[in-house]
Design an enzyme around this catalytic site. Structure first.
Site, PDB file in Angstrom:
ATOM      1  N   ARG A  15       0.807  -1.229   0.000  1.00  0.00           N
ATOM      2  CA  ARG A  15       0.000   0.000   0.000  1.00  0.00           C
ATOM      3  C   ARG A  15       0.839   1.277   0.000  1.00  0.00           C
ATOM      4  O   ARG A  15       0.304   2.363  -0.208  1.00  0.00           O
ATOM      5  CB  ARG A  15      -0.961  -0.010   1.196  1.00  0.00           C
ATOM      6  CG  ARG A  15      -2.198  -0.853   0.941  1.00  0.00           C
ATOM      7  CD  ARG A  15      -3.094  -0.889   2.152  1.00  0.00           C
ATOM      8  NE  ARG A  15      -2.551  -1.754   3.192  1.00  0.00           N
ATOM      9  CZ  ARG A  15      -2.961  -1.727   4.467  1.00  0.00           C
ATOM     10  NH1 ARG A  15      -3.862  -0.865   4.854  1.00  0.00           N
ATOM     11  NH2 ARG A  15      -2.424  -2.558   5.347  1.00  0.00           N
ATOM     12  N   GLN A  73      13.852 -14.263   4.548  1.00  0.00           N
ATOM     13  CA  GLN A  73      12.603 -15.018   4.413  1.00  0.00           C
ATOM     14  C   GLN A  73      12.132 -14.886   2.965  1.00  0.00           C
ATOM     15  O   GLN A  73      11.705 -13.810   2.541  1.00  0.00           O
ATOM     16  CB  GLN A  73      11.533 -14.464   5.351  1.00  0.00           C
ATOM     17  CG  GLN A  73      10.228 -15.255   5.302  1.00  0.00           C
ATOM     18  CD  GLN A  73       9.032 -14.468   5.816  1.00  0.00           C
ATOM     19  OE1 GLN A  73       9.083 -13.246   5.926  1.00  0.00           O
ATOM     20  NE2 GLN A  73       7.965 -15.168   6.115  1.00  0.00           N
ATOM     21  N   THR A  79       3.657 -14.094   9.107  1.00  0.00           N
ATOM     22  CA  THR A  79       4.475 -13.678  10.258  1.00  0.00           C
ATOM     23  C   THR A  79       5.049 -14.877  11.023  1.00  0.00           C
ATOM     24  O   THR A  79       6.168 -14.806  11.542  1.00  0.00           O
ATOM     25  CB  THR A  79       3.656 -12.804  11.223  1.00  0.00           C
ATOM     26  OG1 THR A  79       2.436 -13.484  11.547  1.00  0.00           O
ATOM     27  CG2 THR A  79       3.315 -11.451  10.612  1.00  0.00           C
ATOM     28  N   GLY A 137      -5.715  -8.254  14.396  1.00  0.00           N
ATOM     29  CA  GLY A 137      -6.036  -9.505  15.079  1.00  0.00           C
ATOM     30  C   GLY A 137      -6.754  -9.176  16.387  1.00  0.00           C
ATOM     31  O   GLY A 137      -6.304  -8.312  17.145  1.00  0.00           O
ATOM     32  N   GLU A 156      -7.436 -13.445  13.505  1.00  0.00           N
ATOM     33  CA  GLU A 156      -7.189 -12.412  12.506  1.00  0.00           C
ATOM     34  C   GLU A 156      -8.504 -11.880  11.944  1.00  0.00           C
ATOM     35  O   GLU A 156      -9.489 -12.612  11.855  1.00  0.00           O
ATOM     36  CB  GLU A 156      -6.319 -12.990  11.373  1.00  0.00           C
ATOM     37  CG  GLU A 156      -4.902 -13.310  11.795  1.00  0.00           C
ATOM     38  CD  GLU A 156      -4.199 -12.111  12.410  1.00  0.00           C
ATOM     39  OE1 GLU A 156      -4.156 -11.042  11.770  1.00  0.00           O
ATOM     40  OE2 GLU A 156      -3.689 -12.238  13.543  1.00  0.00           O
ATOM     41  N   ASN A 392      37.450  31.218  -6.613  1.00  0.00           N
ATOM     42  CA  ASN A 392      38.294  30.187  -5.987  1.00  0.00           C
ATOM     43  C   ASN A 392      38.567  29.009  -6.906  1.00  0.00           C
ATOM     44  O   ASN A 392      39.360  28.148  -6.568  1.00  0.00           O
ATOM     45  CB  ASN A 392      37.630  29.698  -4.691  1.00  0.00           C
ATOM     46  CG  ASN A 392      36.230  29.166  -4.920  1.00  0.00           C
ATOM     47  OD1 ASN A 392      35.520  29.634  -5.810  1.00  0.00           O
ATOM     48  ND2 ASN A 392      35.829  28.206  -4.132  1.00  0.00           N
TER      49      ASN A 392
HETATM   50  C1  UD1 Z   1      -0.278  -8.624  12.100  1.00  0.00           C
HETATM   51  C2  UD1 Z   1      -0.934  -9.599  13.094  1.00  0.00           C
HETATM   52  C3  UD1 Z   1      -2.214  -8.972  13.633  1.00  0.00           C
HETATM   53  C4  UD1 Z   1      -1.912  -7.645  14.283  1.00  0.00           C
HETATM   54  C5  UD1 Z   1      -1.178  -6.737  13.313  1.00  0.00           C
HETATM   55  C6  UD1 Z   1      -0.685  -5.509  14.024  1.00  0.00           C
HETATM   56  C7  UD1 Z   1      -0.364 -11.795  12.269  1.00  0.00           C
HETATM   57  C8  UD1 Z   1      -0.843 -13.012  11.558  1.00  0.00           C
HETATM   58  N1  UD1 Z   1      -1.234 -10.822  12.401  1.00  0.00           N
HETATM   59  O1  UD1 Z   1      -1.187  -8.506  11.028  1.00  0.00           O
HETATM   60  O2  UD1 Z   1      -2.794  -9.848  14.582  1.00  0.00           O
HETATM   61  O3  UD1 Z   1      -3.105  -7.051  14.716  1.00  0.00           O
HETATM   62  O4  UD1 Z   1      -0.024  -7.399  12.755  1.00  0.00           O
HETATM   63  O5  UD1 Z   1      -0.115  -4.613  13.112  1.00  0.00           O
HETATM   64  O6  UD1 Z   1       0.747 -11.767  12.702  1.00  0.00           O
HETATM   65  N2  UD1 Z   1       6.126  -9.805   7.742  1.00  0.00           N
HETATM   66  C9  UD1 Z   1       7.207 -10.580   7.391  1.00  0.00           C
HETATM   67  N3  UD1 Z   1       7.023 -11.706   6.656  1.00  0.00           N
HETATM   68  C10 UD1 Z   1       5.797 -12.108   6.246  1.00  0.00           C
HETATM   69  C11 UD1 Z   1       4.674 -11.312   6.603  1.00  0.00           C
HETATM   70  C12 UD1 Z   1       4.871 -10.182   7.357  1.00  0.00           C
HETATM   71  O7  UD1 Z   1       8.343 -10.254   7.735  1.00  0.00           O
HETATM   72  O8  UD1 Z   1       5.707 -13.147   5.593  1.00  0.00           O
HETATM   73  C13 UD1 Z   1       6.345  -8.610   8.555  1.00  0.00           C
HETATM   74  C14 UD1 Z   1       5.920  -7.333   7.855  1.00  0.00           C
HETATM   75  O9  UD1 Z   1       7.008  -6.752   7.149  1.00  0.00           O
HETATM   76  C15 UD1 Z   1       5.496  -6.457   9.040  1.00  0.00           C
HETATM   77  C16 UD1 Z   1       4.997  -7.467  10.072  1.00  0.00           C
HETATM   78  O10 UD1 Z   1       5.558  -8.718   9.704  1.00  0.00           O
HETATM   79  O11 UD1 Z   1       6.579  -5.740   9.584  1.00  0.00           O
HETATM   80  C17 UD1 Z   1       3.491  -7.559  10.140  1.00  0.00           C
HETATM   81  O12 UD1 Z   1       3.007  -8.009   8.893  1.00  0.00           O
HETATM   82  P1  UD1 Z   1       1.623  -7.534   8.301  1.00  0.00           P
HETATM   83  O13 UD1 Z   1       1.422  -8.183   6.999  1.00  0.00           O
HETATM   84  O14 UD1 Z   1       1.531  -6.054   8.359  1.00  0.00           O
HETATM   85  O15 UD1 Z   1       0.614  -8.202   9.359  1.00  0.00           O
HETATM   86  P2  UD1 Z   1      -0.854  -7.785   9.618  1.00  0.00           P
HETATM   87  O16 UD1 Z   1      -1.714  -8.437   8.599  1.00  0.00           O
HETATM   88  O17 UD1 Z   1      -0.949  -6.328   9.780  1.00  0.00           O
END
Ligand code: UD1
Ligand code: MG
Length: 462
Positions: A15, A73, A79, A137, A156, A392
């Protein structure tokens, strides 16, 4: 007990609609990830592991800190999958604190409290109540007969039932967990959910099943856990951060004409009775002495401004790597430009449309209008006239100009370097000086003035 920190920074940040990895976008002059890292360092972890993926090389090159390790990764499967990559590096006998790389305002005190709530024996979640919890979540609790409520799971948003979506308490993305348990739970994750991802948040249900207590802690302020997913959120966080800095400066006695119109993108140190007008930007490391006044619309980077100096509006000061020093009681601007290596003594006056680069001006020297001083050493009380410059650069090399004490340089002079002007010399207006000008003498280099009596203007022929 070892404390390890895992920072998840592999996501794409779709986004943001940017080619730059999301965690490298800046807030208050620092990338999102740097903010989180600095806080992590403050918490004093034994090991900090950053999970990179999208733009991994760029991210890894951009941030460096002691005790920092990167794991990649690829592909990014959620996550839980991100933390699985870090799991082999963690000390099994300790606690792991897991953070999002896109939540820059989180404070060390909040994280310490979270680690304390874990205490090596519990799963501690950082949660907040949100008026609009959409997308987050949800913290699902069960209340027993005695009225005590315990966390059962995180669901979630996309997997939540309408009743669960009505829950205001959400997971912020930060948890502290006993590492040995975490390693076991990570191995049990699956991706049978609405997004087909390995959710870190599923470990909560595993903890409950294993009889490990789950506790929730809250940040001091809800704004600490705001994440960045869009340019709008980035801008909101910038303003929040700037408002905090403005408040801190005002609490220290700095008078800001308008705290909403100040941007500090680095470190700003102020003495007593400093006043800063609207729309000023401070970058890098800037020090303002006692009673310094900064006019409206100034941009100041890597500079030290001495006591009682006045920087008039629209002045641009950029010390870059060499720095700029403005001596006590000096007056600079309006519309002045001080570039790297400008060193002004006490009570120096630099006026409108004057540029100073890599030059030293001794006490009381003045260049009040339309001038350029580059690679020059200017003595005390020198008056450098309007429209005069040091030439200069010969097209290949830079050369220095030495101007002794009490020199008067008239208007519209060109001092062609290398050149020495002796103390007390006067350079007549309009001179192009290419050889040494002796001390105490008037040097004039220009056509002698003539007037031709009886001269007639040409008239149009035909
Ligand atoms: C996540 C949480 C959600 C919480 C929210 C808060 C999970 C499944 N959900 O959701 O409960 O309310 O954060 O902001 O964890 N990332 C990786 N690798 C991946 C996916 C994500 O490194 O494969 C990193 C992203 O760069 C980011 C963080 O993890 O820094 C969170 O990822 P994001 O996709 O924003 O999770 P949300 O769906 O927001
Ligand atoms: Mg997110």
């Amino acid at each position: 007990m070892a404390l390890d920190i895992v920072i998840m920074a592999a996501g794409k940040g779709t986004r943001m609609k940017s080619d730059r990895p999301k965690v490298l976008h800046p807030v208050a002059g620092r990338s999102l990830l740097e903010h989180v890292l600095l806080t992590a360092v403050e918490v004093a972890a034994d090991r900090i592991v950053v999970v990179t993926g999208h733009g991994a090389e760029q991210v890894e090159a951009a941030v460096r800190a002691p005790q920092l390790q990167f794991v990649r990764q690829a592909p990014q499967l959620g996550t839980g999958h991100a933390v699985q990559q870090a799991a082999p590096l963690l000390h099994s006998d300790g606690v792991t604190l897991i953070l999002n790389g896109d939540t820059p305002l989180i404070e060390a005190a909040t994280l310490r409290a979270l680690v304390e709530a874990c205490g090596g024996a519990r799963l501690a979640l950082l949660t907040v109540d949100l008026a609009d919890p959409t997308g987050y979540g949800r913290i699902v609790r069960r209340t027993d007969a005695s009225g005590a409520s315990t966390v059962q799971a995180i669901v979630e948003h996309k997997d939540a039932t309408p009743e669960q979506r009505a829950i205001a308490e959400v997971y912020t993305g930060a948890m502290a967990v006993p590492t040995a348990q975490l390693q076991r739970w990570l191995a049990r994750l699956d991706n049978r959910n609405a997004q087909g991802e390995y959710y870190l948040t599923d470990v909560v249900a595993f903890a409950v099943a294993d009889g490990v207590p789950v506790v929730a802690a809250q940040p001091r302020r809800a704004s600490e856990v705001l994440g960045v997913n869009s340019p709008q959120q980035l801008a909101e966080l910038e303003r929040l951060c700037q408002r905090d800095r403005a408040d801190a400066l005002m609490s220290a006695g700095v008078r800001l004409a308008d705290p909403a119109r100040l941007d500090v993108r680095g470190q700003l140190q102020c003495g007593t009775d400093v006043a800063i007008d609207v729309n000023c930007v401070f970058e890098g490391t800037v020090t303002l002495g006692d009673r310094v006044q900064i006019g409206a619309n100034c941009v100041i980077r890597n500079a030290v401004i001495g006591d009682d100096a006045v920087i008039h509006p629209f002045t641009h000061i950029d010390g870059d790597t060499l720095g700029v020093t403005v001596g006590r009681g000096s007056l600079v601007g309006p519309y002045a430009r001080l570039r790297p290596g400008a060193v002004l003594g006490a009570a120096v006056h630099i006026g409108n449309f004057v540029e100073v680069k890599n030059s030293t001006l001794a006490d009381g020297a003045k260049a009040n209008h339309l001038a350029y001083l580059g690679d020059a050493t200017v003595g005390a009380r020198v008056n450098f006239g309007a429209g005069s410059i040091t030439a200069n650069y010969d097209g290949a090399n830079k050369h220095r100009t030495e101007i002794g004490d009490d020199v008067q340089v008239g208007s519209n002079c060109v001092l062609v370097a290398p050149l020495t002007v002796g103390a007390g010399a006067t350079i007549g207006a309009g001179s192009t000086v290419t050889r040494q000008a002796p001390a105490g003498q008037l040097t004039v280099v220009r056509g002698r003035q003539m007037s031709l009596p009886g001269w007639k203007r040409p008239v149009k022929s035909g």
